[in-house]
Design a protein around this motif. Structure first.
Motif, PDB file in Angstrom:
ATOM      1  N   ASN A 273       0.790  -1.227   0.000  1.00 52.09           N
ATOM      2  CA  ASN A 273       0.000   0.000   0.000  1.00 52.09           C
ATOM      3  C   ASN A 273       0.822   1.277   0.000  1.00 52.09           C
ATOM      4  N   ALA A 274       2.004   1.247   0.591  1.00 49.21           N
ATOM      5  CA  ALA A 274       2.844   2.450   0.614  1.00 49.21           C
ATOM      6  C   ALA A 274       3.865   2.458  -0.517  1.00 49.21           C
ATOM      7  N   CYS A 275       4.401   1.264  -0.817  1.00 48.08           N
ATOM      8  CA  CYS A 275       5.477   1.186  -1.806  1.00 48.08           C
ATOM      9  C   CYS A 275       5.011   0.739  -3.181  1.00 48.08           C
ATOM     10  N   GLY A 276       3.755   0.281  -3.279  1.00 53.90           N
ATOM     11  CA  GLY A 276       3.196  -0.086  -4.579  1.00 53.90           C
ATOM     12  C   GLY A 276       3.729  -1.374  -5.164  1.00 53.90           C
ATOM     13  N   ILE A 277       4.273  -2.240  -4.328  1.00 53.38           N
ATOM     14  CA  ILE A 277       4.777  -3.525  -4.805  1.00 53.38           C
ATOM     15  C   ILE A 277       3.603  -4.498  -4.918  1.00 53.38           C
ATOM     16  N   PRO A 278       3.366  -5.114  -6.064  1.00 50.25           N
ATOM     17  CA  PRO A 278       2.280  -6.100  -6.159  1.00 50.25           C
ATOM     18  C   PRO A 278       2.441  -7.189  -5.100  1.00 50.25           C
ATOM     19  N   GLY A 279       1.323  -7.582  -4.503  1.00 48.91           N
ATOM     20  CA  GLY A 279       1.380  -8.548  -3.408  1.00 48.91           C
ATOM     21  C   GLY A 279       2.066  -9.844  -3.780  1.00 48.91           C
ATOM     22  N   GLY A 280       1.745 -10.378  -4.960  1.00 46.27           N
ATOM     23  CA  GLY A 280       2.361 -11.623  -5.389  1.00 46.27           C
ATOM     24  C   GLY A 280       3.858 -11.488  -5.546  1.00 46.27           C
ATOM     25  N   ASP A 281       4.315 -10.306  -5.996  1.00 50.04           N
ATOM     26  CA  ASP A 281       5.757 -10.073  -6.144  1.00 50.04           C
ATOM     27  C   ASP A 281       6.435 -10.000  -4.779  1.00 50.04           C
ATOM     28  N   PHE A 282       5.776  -9.345  -3.820  1.00 55.41           N
ATOM     29  CA  PHE A 282       6.379  -9.253  -2.494  1.00 55.41           C
ATOM     30  C   PHE A 282       6.455 -10.625  -1.838  1.00 55.41           C
ATOM     31  N   VAL A 283       5.457 -11.463  -2.069  1.00 52.09           N
ATOM     32  CA  VAL A 283       5.500 -12.835  -1.548  1.00 52.09           C
ATOM     33  C   VAL A 283       6.743 -13.546  -2.064  1.00 52.09           C
ATOM     34  N   LYS A 284       7.013 -13.429  -3.361  1.00 54.08           N
ATOM     35  CA  LYS A 284       8.178 -14.098  -3.946  1.00 54.08           C
ATOM     36  C   LYS A 284       9.473 -13.595  -3.333  1.00 54.08           C
ATOM     37  N   LEU A 285       9.550 -12.286  -3.134  1.00 53.81           N
ATOM     38  CA  LEU A 285      10.754 -11.713  -2.526  1.00 53.81           C
ATOM     39  C   LEU A 285      10.901 -12.182  -1.075  1.00 53.81           C
ATOM     40  N   PHE A 286       9.785 -12.195  -0.362  1.00 54.29           N
ATOM     41  CA  PHE A 286       9.813 -12.588   1.053  1.00 54.29           C
ATOM     42  C   PHE A 286      10.274 -14.022   1.227  1.00 54.29           C
ATOM     43  N   ILE A 287       9.712 -14.958   0.460  1.00 53.69           N
ATOM     44  CA  ILE A 287      10.076 -16.367   0.663  1.00 53.69           C
ATOM     45  C   ILE A 287      11.472 -16.675   0.127  1.00 53.69           C
ATOM     46  N   THR A 288      11.994 -15.805  -0.759  1.00 53.09           N
ATOM     47  CA  THR A 288      13.361 -15.965  -1.246  1.00 53.09           C
ATOM     48  C   THR A 288      14.375 -15.454  -0.233  1.00 53.09           C
ATOM     49  N   SER A 289      13.969 -14.498   0.568  1.00 47.89           N
ATOM     50  CA  SER A 289      14.880 -13.847   1.510  1.00 47.89           C
ATOM     51  C   SER A 289      15.193 -14.716   2.719  1.00 47.89           C
ATOM     52  N   THR A 290      16.258 -14.347   3.409  1.00 54.38           N
ATOM     53  CA  THR A 290      16.588 -15.037   4.661  1.00 54.38           C
ATOM     54  C   THR A 290      15.648 -14.611   5.788  1.00 54.38           C
ATOM     55  N   ILE A 291      14.952 -13.482   5.593  1.00 59.94           N
ATOM     56  CA  ILE A 291      14.033 -12.998   6.626  1.00 59.94           C
ATOM     57  C   ILE A 291      12.965 -14.035   6.917  1.00 59.94           C
ATOM     58  N   SER A 292      12.410 -14.653   5.872  1.00 54.63           N
ATOM     59  CA  SER A 292      11.359 -15.652   6.087  1.00 54.63           C
ATOM     60  C   SER A 292      11.896 -16.837   6.871  1.00 54.63           C
ATOM     61  N   ARG A 293      13.086 -17.278   6.546  1.00 58.77           N
ATOM     62  CA  ARG A 293      13.658 -18.434   7.261  1.00 58.77           C
ATOM     63  C   ARG A 293      14.041 -18.087   8.683  1.00 58.77           C
TER      64      ARG A 293
ATOM     65  N   TYR B  60       7.216 -20.799   5.174  1.00 59.07           N
ATOM     66  CA  TYR B  60       6.437 -19.810   4.440  1.00 59.07           C
ATOM     67  C   TYR B  60       6.364 -20.180   2.958  1.00 59.07           C
ATOM     68  N   SER B  61       7.425 -20.755   2.461  1.00 50.65           N
ATOM     69  CA  SER B  61       7.439 -21.167   1.056  1.00 50.65           C
ATOM     70  C   SER B  61       6.339 -22.195   0.781  1.00 50.65           C
ATOM     71  N   GLU B  62       6.196 -23.176   1.659  1.00 50.85           N
ATOM     72  CA  GLU B  62       5.155 -24.190   1.497  1.00 50.85           C
ATOM     73  C   GLU B  62       3.769 -23.561   1.574  1.00 50.85           C
ATOM     74  N   ILE B  63       3.590 -22.669   2.529  1.00 47.69           N
ATOM     75  CA  ILE B  63       2.274 -22.057   2.735  1.00 47.69           C
ATOM     76  C   ILE B  63       1.849 -21.250   1.508  1.00 47.69           C
TER      77      ILE B  63
ATOM     78  N   PHE C  16      -1.300 -15.326  -3.093  1.00 45.92           N
ATOM     79  CA  PHE C  16      -1.686 -14.020  -2.573  1.00 45.92           C
ATOM     80  C   PHE C  16      -3.099 -13.659  -3.036  1.00 45.92           C
ATOM     81  N   ASP C  17      -3.418 -13.964  -4.286  1.00 44.21           N
ATOM     82  CA  ASP C  17      -4.760 -13.657  -4.801  1.00 44.21           C
ATOM     83  C   ASP C  17      -5.840 -14.415  -4.031  1.00 44.21           C
ATOM     84  N   GLU C  18      -5.567 -15.691  -3.717  1.00 41.14           N
ATOM     85  CA  GLU C  18      -6.555 -16.468  -2.969  1.00 41.14           C
ATOM     86  C   GLU C  18      -6.710 -15.926  -1.557  1.00 41.14           C
ATOM     87  N   LEU C  19      -5.612 -15.524  -0.966  1.00 40.32           N
ATOM     88  CA  LEU C  19      -5.667 -14.941   0.377  1.00 40.32           C
ATOM     89  C   LEU C  19      -6.457 -13.640   0.373  1.00 40.32           C
ATOM     90  N   GLN C  20      -6.314 -12.862  -0.685  1.00 41.62           N
ATOM     91  CA  GLN C  20      -7.112 -11.641  -0.798  1.00 41.62           C
ATOM     92  C   GLN C  20      -8.605 -11.961  -0.801  1.00 41.62           C
TER      93      GLN C  20
END
Length: 212
Positions: free
Chosen positions: A26-46, A108-111, A117-121
């Motif tokens: 909502n603030a940065c305009g990153i599509p939700g599905g794209d942010f999901v991909k970045l999040f599960i790729t990052s070490t932050i999720s693990r 998080y990757s499995e989930i 993201f679309d289904e969660l919406q």
């Protein structure tokens, strides 16, 4: 169920991930599905999955989102947070998924493979005011549909144990192990002693083997 971190950190983890999704979308305009991909790729999720207090309780949602973006793309986020009039749909997605990750001990990757993201919406409109247990039940169903293997098979493979070795070490028959994994026998109806021996062999709890 063996969980990576204590429940006292759960509310902070949920709020932080909720704020991270809200800020990124909502603030940065990153599509939700794209942010999901970045999040599960990052070490932050693990690191969240592993229960690191510095991530679960030591960072705000904005900091989490910024760390994810910087780590995965090399870009910084500097947008001002959007004004909050309540919990946004994106906040609820992060909040609910953080709960389910803790509850299920799945990655998080499995989930996110089982729940897009679309289904969660779409789920937001019927579930955001319901008890979180309702979301957990639906997430369990989606997980079972997406990942056809049983808890026993998943844990055995993660442990690096063959069916034959598990049967021998737990005192079960190979046929029983095979039938439990194929859901031709219901492991939920197995005797306590059988469950105990299998769980002890695999280094997990009896509850971890139960199919919800």
């Amino acid at each position: 169920m063996t969980r990576a971190y204590r429940e006292i950190y759960l509310n902070k983890a949920q709020a932080a991930l909720g704020d991270a999704f809200d800020y990124a979308v909502n603030a940065c305009g990153i599509p939700g599905g794209d942010f999901v991909k970045l999040f599960i790729t990052s070490t932050i999720s693990r690191r969240m999955e592993n229960g690191e207090p510095s991530v679960l309780a030591g960072k705000s949602g904005i900091e989490l989102a910024s760390d994810v973006m910087l780590e995965t793309t090399g870009k910084s986020l500097d947008a001002e947070p959007a004004e909050k009039l309540g919990r946004s749909r994106e906040y609820w997605i992060g909040w609910a998924v953080a709960y389910y990750q803790w509850y299920s001990a799945r990655s998080y990757s499995e989930i996110f493979k089982a729940l897009s993201f679309d289904e969660l919406q779409r789920m937001y409109y019927t579930l955001h005011e319901a008890d979180i247990s309702k979301f957990a039940d639906i997430a369990d169903e989606r997980i079972r549909e997406h990942f056809k293997e049983t808890n026993l098979k998943r844990i055995r493979r993660a442990y690096g144990c063959t069916q034959a070795a598990l049967a021998e070490q737990s005192g079960s028959t190979l046929r029983s192990i095979q039938m439990y994994e194929q859901r031709r026998k219901d492991i939920n109806k197995a005797g306590a002693e059988t469950l105990y021996r299998i769980a002890k062999t695999l280094g997990c709890s009896m509850e971890d083997l139960i199919e919800k």
